[in-house]
Design a protein around this motif. Sequence first.
Motif, PDB file in Angstrom:
ATOM      1  N   ALA A  92     -63.010 -19.056 -16.481  1.00 31.46           N
ATOM      2  CA  ALA A  92     -62.911 -17.739 -17.591  1.00 31.46           C
ATOM      3  C   ALA A  92     -62.901 -18.543 -19.125  1.00 31.46           C
ATOM      4  O   ALA A  92     -63.528 -18.107 -20.019  1.00 31.46           O
ATOM      5  N   ARG A  93     -62.006 -19.526 -19.446  1.00 28.91           N
ATOM      6  CA  ARG A  93     -62.170 -20.208 -20.680  1.00 28.91           C
ATOM      7  C   ARG A  93     -63.228 -20.619 -20.826  1.00 28.91           C
ATOM      8  O   ARG A  93     -63.664 -20.441 -22.124  1.00 28.91           O
ATOM      9  N   ARG A  94     -64.291 -21.314 -20.259  1.00 24.08           N
ATOM     10  CA  ARG A  94     -65.345 -21.850 -20.570  1.00 24.08           C
ATOM     11  C   ARG A  94     -66.535 -20.697 -20.847  1.00 24.08           C
ATOM     12  O   ARG A  94     -67.065 -20.805 -21.781  1.00 24.08           O
ATOM     13  N   HIS A  95     -66.478 -19.425 -19.920  1.00 24.26           N
ATOM     14  CA  HIS A  95     -67.120 -18.431 -20.492  1.00 24.26           C
ATOM     15  C   HIS A  95     -66.909 -17.753 -21.785  1.00 24.26           C
ATOM     16  O   HIS A  95     -67.559 -17.354 -22.645  1.00 24.26           O
ATOM     17  N   ALA A  96     -65.672 -17.626 -21.976  1.00 26.37           N
ATOM     18  CA  ALA A  96     -64.971 -16.892 -23.205  1.00 26.37           C
ATOM     19  C   ALA A  96     -65.450 -17.781 -24.334  1.00 26.37           C
ATOM     20  O   ALA A  96     -65.841 -17.280 -25.390  1.00 26.37           O
ATOM     21  N   ASP A  98     -68.048 -19.835 -24.744  1.00 24.26           N
ATOM     22  CA  ASP A  98     -69.539 -19.555 -24.650  1.00 24.26           C
ATOM     23  C   ASP A  98     -69.873 -18.213 -25.474  1.00 24.26           C
ATOM     24  O   ASP A  98     -70.696 -18.192 -26.443  1.00 24.26           O
ATOM     25  N   LEU A  99     -69.209 -17.317 -24.939  1.00 23.86           N
ATOM     26  CA  LEU A  99     -69.326 -15.932 -25.636  1.00 23.86           C
ATOM     27  C   LEU A  99     -69.143 -15.869 -27.022  1.00 23.86           C
ATOM     28  O   LEU A  99     -69.688 -15.239 -27.965  1.00 23.86           O
ATOM     29  N   GLY A 100     -67.868 -16.437 -27.110  1.00 22.67           N
ATOM     30  CA  GLY A 100     -67.358 -16.421 -28.517  1.00 22.67           C
ATOM     31  C   GLY A 100     -68.079 -17.261 -29.739  1.00 22.67           C
ATOM     32  O   GLY A 100     -68.445 -16.587 -30.917  1.00 22.67           O
ATOM     33  N   LYS A 101     -68.495 -18.242 -29.231  1.00 24.81           N
ATOM     34  CA  LYS A 101     -69.470 -19.141 -30.211  1.00 24.81           C
ATOM     35  C   LYS A 101     -70.450 -18.427 -30.543  1.00 24.81           C
ATOM     36  O   LYS A 101     -70.980 -18.377 -31.748  1.00 24.81           O
ATOM     37  N   GLY A 103     -71.403 -15.380 -30.097  1.00 17.84           N
ATOM     38  CA  GLY A 103     -71.120 -13.869 -30.322  1.00 17.84           C
ATOM     39  C   GLY A 103     -72.021 -12.959 -29.619  1.00 17.84           C
ATOM     40  O   GLY A 103     -72.375 -11.700 -29.784  1.00 17.84           O
ATOM     41  N   SER A 104     -72.155 -13.247 -28.201  1.00 16.83           N
ATOM     42  CA  SER A 104     -72.772 -12.473 -27.346  1.00 16.83           C
ATOM     43  C   SER A 104     -71.941 -11.900 -26.315  1.00 16.83           C
ATOM     44  O   SER A 104     -70.761 -11.655 -26.369  1.00 16.83           O
ATOM     45  N   LEU A 105     -72.497 -10.683 -25.617  1.00 13.41           N
ATOM     46  CA  LEU A 105     -71.927  -9.754 -24.756  1.00 13.41           C
ATOM     47  C   LEU A 105     -72.340  -9.711 -23.258  1.00 13.41           C
ATOM     48  O   LEU A 105     -72.864  -8.628 -22.839  1.00 13.41           O
ATOM     49  N   SER A 106     -72.368 -10.870 -22.854  1.00  9.95           N
ATOM     50  CA  SER A 106     -73.002 -11.075 -21.488  1.00  9.95           C
ATOM     51  C   SER A 106     -72.251 -11.654 -20.346  1.00  9.95           C
ATOM     52  O   SER A 106     -71.441 -12.454 -20.620  1.00  9.95           O
ATOM     53  N   HIS A 107     -72.445 -11.181 -19.379  1.00  9.01           N
ATOM     54  CA  HIS A 107     -71.669 -12.035 -18.074  1.00  9.01           C
ATOM     55  C   HIS A 107     -72.644 -13.082 -17.515  1.00  9.01           C
ATOM     56  O   HIS A 107     -72.103 -13.971 -17.003  1.00  9.01           O
ATOM     57  N   GLN A 108     -73.895 -13.265 -18.127  1.00  4.73           N
ATOM     58  CA  GLN A 108     -74.713 -14.283 -18.008  1.00  4.73           C
ATOM     59  C   GLN A 108     -74.315 -15.230 -19.191  1.00  4.73           C
ATOM     60  O   GLN A 108     -74.399 -15.099 -20.255  1.00  4.73           O
ATOM     61  N   GLY A 109     -73.925 -16.848 -18.709  1.00  7.65           N
ATOM     62  CA  GLY A 109     -73.770 -17.761 -19.644  1.00  7.65           C
ATOM     63  C   GLY A 109     -74.989 -18.181 -20.459  1.00  7.65           C
ATOM     64  O   GLY A 109     -76.137 -18.017 -20.072  1.00  7.65           O
ATOM     65  N   SER A 110     -74.857 -19.121 -21.257  1.00  9.40           N
ATOM     66  CA  SER A 110     -76.011 -19.425 -22.341  1.00  9.40           C
ATOM     67  C   SER A 110     -76.691 -20.503 -21.213  1.00  9.40           C
ATOM     68  O   SER A 110     -78.034 -20.665 -21.533  1.00  9.40           O
ATOM     69  N   ASP A 111     -76.118 -20.883 -20.316  1.00  6.15           N
ATOM     70  CA  ASP A 111     -76.895 -21.881 -19.608  1.00  6.15           C
ATOM     71  C   ASP A 111     -77.616 -21.089 -18.387  1.00  6.15           C
ATOM     72  O   ASP A 111     -78.124 -21.545 -17.343  1.00  6.15           O
ATOM     73  N   GLY A 112     -77.480 -19.853 -18.394  1.00  6.71           N
ATOM     74  CA  GLY A 112     -78.036 -19.184 -17.127  1.00  6.71           C
ATOM     75  C   GLY A 112     -77.188 -18.663 -16.196  1.00  6.71           C
ATOM     76  O   GLY A 112     -77.489 -18.039 -15.268  1.00  6.71           O
ATOM     77  N   SER A 113     -75.970 -18.979 -16.139  1.00  5.54           N
ATOM     78  CA  SER A 113     -75.220 -19.077 -15.133  1.00  5.54           C
ATOM     79  C   SER A 113     -74.759 -17.452 -14.942  1.00  5.54           C
ATOM     80  O   SER A 113     -74.360 -17.076 -15.849  1.00  5.54           O
TER      81      SER A 113
END
Length: 193
Positions: A92-96, A98-101, A103-113
């Motif tokens: 959860a920390r890694r995804h939070a 990733d989203l925070g930096k 500014g996105s709103l997705s369940h998909q990570g910037s790496d496509g995960s």
Amino acid sequence: MIASAAFLVAMAAAQPAEILRELNQLRADPPRYASKLEQRRKHFRGLTLDLPGKVPLRTQEGPRAVEEAIRVLRKTRPLPELAGSDALRDAARRHAADLGKAGSLSHQGSDGSTPAQRIRWQLPGAGIAGEVISFGPDEADQIVMDLLVDDGIRDRGHRKLLLDPRFRIAGAACAAHARYRTVCVIDLTALTE
């Protein structure tokens, strides 16, 4: 020394243990938890939620979504307690972050995960996987209530995940968000082993 805005937001955000405690209060007695939503319902002016000491928030559905959540909770039986997991908290920390930096709103990570992939990377024995994300609130009770109400989410997917009895383990984390000040991610699973 002057603290950065991101640091101050992260310091103000709910701690993982507080979020887990709030989730377990909900799951232990859903009808009783509905009384928290009844109190929240009193703070609507039309579609605007005007909680004391908070910036007024324009919702999509207004009190109608809160009333629906109350009805669901009144009919929901107690659910198994969620055990805290450091591995899920890390996912959860890694995804939070990733989203925070971004500014996105997705369940998909910037790496496509996907949530399931991130959960299984951290906890290989994970079975079913779920993820809920809150943008804006930084207090555990407000985070959980917002996810239960699920304003503007047609299928009420966040509510369904929080009330799913199959989940037995959870991890939560919050981070500063470029657009919404705070993002909190809660990952849920059940071990298959």
